[in-house]
Design an enzyme around this catalytic site. Structure first.
Site, PDB file in Angstrom:
ATOM      1  N   GLY A 220       0.825  -1.190   0.000  1.00 36.51           N
ATOM      2  CA  GLY A 220       0.000   0.000   0.000  1.00 36.51           C
ATOM      3  C   GLY A 220       0.863   1.244   0.000  1.00 36.51           C
ATOM      4  O   GLY A 220       2.090   1.188  -0.029  1.00 36.51           O
ATOM      5  N   ILE A 221       0.207   2.380   0.076  1.00 32.34           N
ATOM      6  CA  ILE A 221       0.908   3.652   0.081  1.00 32.34           C
ATOM      7  C   ILE A 221       1.329   4.005   1.509  1.00 32.34           C
ATOM      8  O   ILE A 221       0.691   3.591   2.466  1.00 32.34           O
ATOM      9  CB  ILE A 221       0.003   4.748  -0.509  1.00 32.34           C
ATOM     10  CG1 ILE A 221       0.793   6.023  -0.762  1.00 32.34           C
ATOM     11  CG2 ILE A 221      -1.180   5.005   0.396  1.00 32.34           C
ATOM     12  CD1 ILE A 221      -0.006   7.049  -1.548  1.00 32.34           C
ATOM     13  N   GLY A 222       2.426   4.732   1.651  1.00 30.65           N
ATOM     14  CA  GLY A 222       2.816   5.203   2.974  1.00 30.65           C
ATOM     15  C   GLY A 222       4.215   4.784   3.360  1.00 30.65           C
ATOM     16  O   GLY A 222       4.859   3.958   2.715  1.00 30.65           O
ATOM     17  N   GLY A 223       4.679   5.371   4.464  1.00 34.79           N
ATOM     18  CA  GLY A 223       6.048   5.161   4.915  1.00 34.79           C
ATOM     19  C   GLY A 223       6.349   3.731   5.297  1.00 34.79           C
ATOM     20  O   GLY A 223       7.416   3.202   4.959  1.00 34.79           O
ATOM     21  N   MET A 224       5.438   3.089   6.014  1.00 31.27           N
ATOM     22  CA  MET A 224       5.725   1.725   6.477  1.00 31.27           C
ATOM     23  C   MET A 224       5.811   0.713   5.345  1.00 31.27           C
ATOM     24  O   MET A 224       6.779  -0.048   5.265  1.00 31.27           O
ATOM     25  CB  MET A 224       4.705   1.300   7.526  1.00 31.27           C
ATOM     26  CG  MET A 224       4.952   1.944   8.878  1.00 31.27           C
ATOM     27  SD  MET A 224       3.811   1.401  10.137  1.00 31.27           S
ATOM     28  CE  MET A 224       4.418   2.356  11.535  1.00 31.27           C
ATOM     29  N   GLU A 245      -2.402  -3.246  -6.417  1.00 29.14           N
ATOM     30  CA  GLU A 245      -3.279  -2.168  -6.887  1.00 29.14           C
ATOM     31  C   GLU A 245      -2.419  -1.009  -7.385  1.00 29.14           C
ATOM     32  O   GLU A 245      -2.545  -0.557  -8.513  1.00 29.14           O
ATOM     33  CB  GLU A 245      -4.153  -1.724  -5.727  1.00 29.14           C
ATOM     34  CG  GLU A 245      -4.903  -0.428  -5.941  1.00 29.14           C
ATOM     35  CD  GLU A 245      -5.631   0.009  -4.673  1.00 29.14           C
ATOM     36  OE1 GLU A 245      -6.531  -0.736  -4.252  1.00 29.14           O
ATOM     37  OE2 GLU A 245      -5.301   1.077  -4.113  1.00 29.14           O
ATOM     38  N   VAL A 320      -5.164   4.142   9.937  1.00 29.62           N
ATOM     39  CA  VAL A 320      -5.169   5.377  10.725  1.00 29.62           C
ATOM     40  C   VAL A 320      -5.259   5.012  12.201  1.00 29.62           C
ATOM     41  O   VAL A 320      -4.479   5.472  13.023  1.00 29.62           O
ATOM     42  CB  VAL A 320      -6.350   6.282  10.320  1.00 29.62           C
ATOM     43  CG1 VAL A 320      -6.395   7.529  11.212  1.00 29.62           C
ATOM     44  CG2 VAL A 320      -6.240   6.685   8.855  1.00 29.62           C
ATOM     45  N   GLY A 343      -8.487  -0.389  -2.198  1.00 32.75           N
ATOM     46  CA  GLY A 343      -8.574  -1.834  -2.356  1.00 32.75           C
ATOM     47  C   GLY A 343      -8.144  -2.612  -1.134  1.00 32.75           C
ATOM     48  O   GLY A 343      -7.925  -3.821  -1.206  1.00 32.75           O
TER      49      GLY A 343
END
Length: 446
Positions: A220-224, A245, A320, A343
């Site tokens: 997925g998107i994001g730092g982690m 995705e 979140v 997704g």
């Protein structure tokens, strides 16, 4: 066949092309980095002539010209399939609204929608010798948009990468009404963020040790997730596959490190499948004309049947916050909208159905507010207005810097105990007290 004559006949100035848009129309702006540029600026010039023009798109990477005026809301409304930071600001201005849907359902939605799409206009790669304009890294739902739009305007950008290997990844000139040659702006980028924090690294380490050789990855998107990708690139893992995705920079790093070959994939062997890509120029250069990539509609990449067909599927996404019942919110901070359904649930469900598959939802155990207060991301119950992205029945692994827990099938008290065990230590006593009030606490885990 030579399509140059037809190209010349349909070539139009942006100011002329947008004259077909009328008050009350629904206009599709494409998706992400294919959002129009010259056409958007041309439409902005017509602001005073138009009212109640409804625009659809998602993941804006820059503010559209139509929204630069203070009175833009009297003329245009933005309806987003997935919010970016820019769209969150438009919400605050009363200009944008989220359209709730699982991302995988978008192609069907367009094809069956009772709301007509009057005009579609978006950026594409230059026409190839066969007369096709490639959608770039945005196959997503764009063919469905084109099939159901009364008029189609393509804005050619010489910098748009051509993404190959799949299907529904371009439109033929015979289906296009107008062609506009824009100013060829650089493709809008989404940075991978700053250097990983100690928390990012701790979470990533807990996930990477769960990944076997030959696994198929979704990030997925994001730092982690990005940190997980970097750690995979530096690991001893091999024969990895990609079915995702969103294609992100981390996949480029993993591939260039020699970890990806797709040889163990049950479907689309040797191919990295994706619905859309957004990142830096490094990624756009990598996916351009790369036959190893497979650009496909989101109804395929995010289909639970496609995901579950791949053995050892590993899905990694952000949250979140979440509550002691195991409900995951990845879309809002209370009533403040942040992103969208995307997704995530599709991959949570599909990964668990995969032979050997696992889904991981990761987050820091806590965060600091603007005024410096520390708050727990693990809550007794979700805050009022928060969106349940992943229901408690579907969640598999939850990971924070304090550990990882498998929630699948656990009873209420087991879930509460497991989640409190990976909460920030400063909040554990408080969470235990709240769990007791909720009648989901059986014993102390201190």
């Amino acid at each position: 066949m030579d399509y140059s004559k037809e190209y010349t006949q349909k070539l139009t100035a942006a100011d002329e092309a947008v004259k077909i848009i009328q008050s009350g129309d629904w206009v599709d702006y494409g998706w992400c980095n294919a959002t129009p540029d010259a056409l958007d600026k041309a439409l902005a010039k017509r602001t005073d002539e138009l009212t109640n023009v409804n625009l659809r798109g998602g993941i804006l990477l820059k503010l559209p010209a139509i929204f630069e005026r203070e009175d833009a809301g009297e003329h245009f409304t933005w309806n987003s399939w997935h919010m970016s930071g820019i769209e969150r600001k438009l919400i605050n201005r009363g200009l944008a609204y989220y359209s709730s849907i699982r991302y995988s359902e978008l192609p069907r939605y367009y094809r069956e929608s009772i709301i007509p799409n009057d005009v579609a206009m978006f950026q594409v790669a230059p026409m190839d010798k066969h007369g096709f304009f490639n959608f770039g890294p945005n196959a997503s739902h764009m063919m469905a948009v084109c099939e159901t739009s009364k008029k189609i305007i393509v804005e050619v950008n010489q910098n748009m990468p051509r993404c190959l290997g799949g299907f529904e990844n371009g439109i033929h000139i015979s289906q296009v009404d107008f062609i506009v040659e824009g100013e060829n702006p650089a493709i809008a980028e989404m940075g991978a963020g700053g250097a990983p924090t100690d928390i990012d690294t701790a979470v990533a380490k807990l996930i990477v040790e769960e990944i076997p050789n030959g696994a198929c990855l979704q990030l997925g998107i994001g730092g982690m997730p990005n940190t997980v990708g970097s750690m995979i690139a530096e690991s001893d893992l091999k024969d990895l596959g990609v079915h995702t995705e969103m294609y992100v920079d981390a996949f480029v790093d993993i591939a260039k490190a020699g970890k990806i070959n797709g040889s163990k994939k049950n479907i689309d062997r040797f191919r990295q499948a994706f619905a859309f890509g957004c990142g830096t120029k490094k990624m756009y250069d990598y996916i351009d004309d790369n036959p190893e990539l497979l650009s496909a509609p989101v109804s395929y990449t995010n289909d639970i049947r496609s995901i579950s067909a791949l053995d050892n599927f590993i899905s990694i996404n952000n949250a979140v916050d979440l509550d002691l019942f195991g409900q995951v919110n990845a879309e809002s901070a209370g009533i403040r909208h942040i992103s969208g359904a995307g997704g995530q649930l599709d991959f949570v469900l599909g990964a668990y159905l995969s032979n050997g598959g696992k889904s991981f939802i990761c987050c820091s155990s806590s965060y600091k507010t603007k005024d410096g207060q520390m708050k727990s991301r693990i809550l007794p119950t979700l805050n009022p207005g928060s969106i349940v992205t992943d229901t408690r029945a579907n969640v598999h692994y939850i990971v924070t810097e304090y550990g990882k827990v498998n929630l699948k099938g656990l009873s209420a008290w087991q879930r509460a105990e497991a989640l409190i065990s990976i909460a920030h230590p400063d909040f554990r006593d408080e969470l235990i007290a709240e769990a007791e009030k909720l009648k989901i606490w059986r014993r102390s885990n201190k």
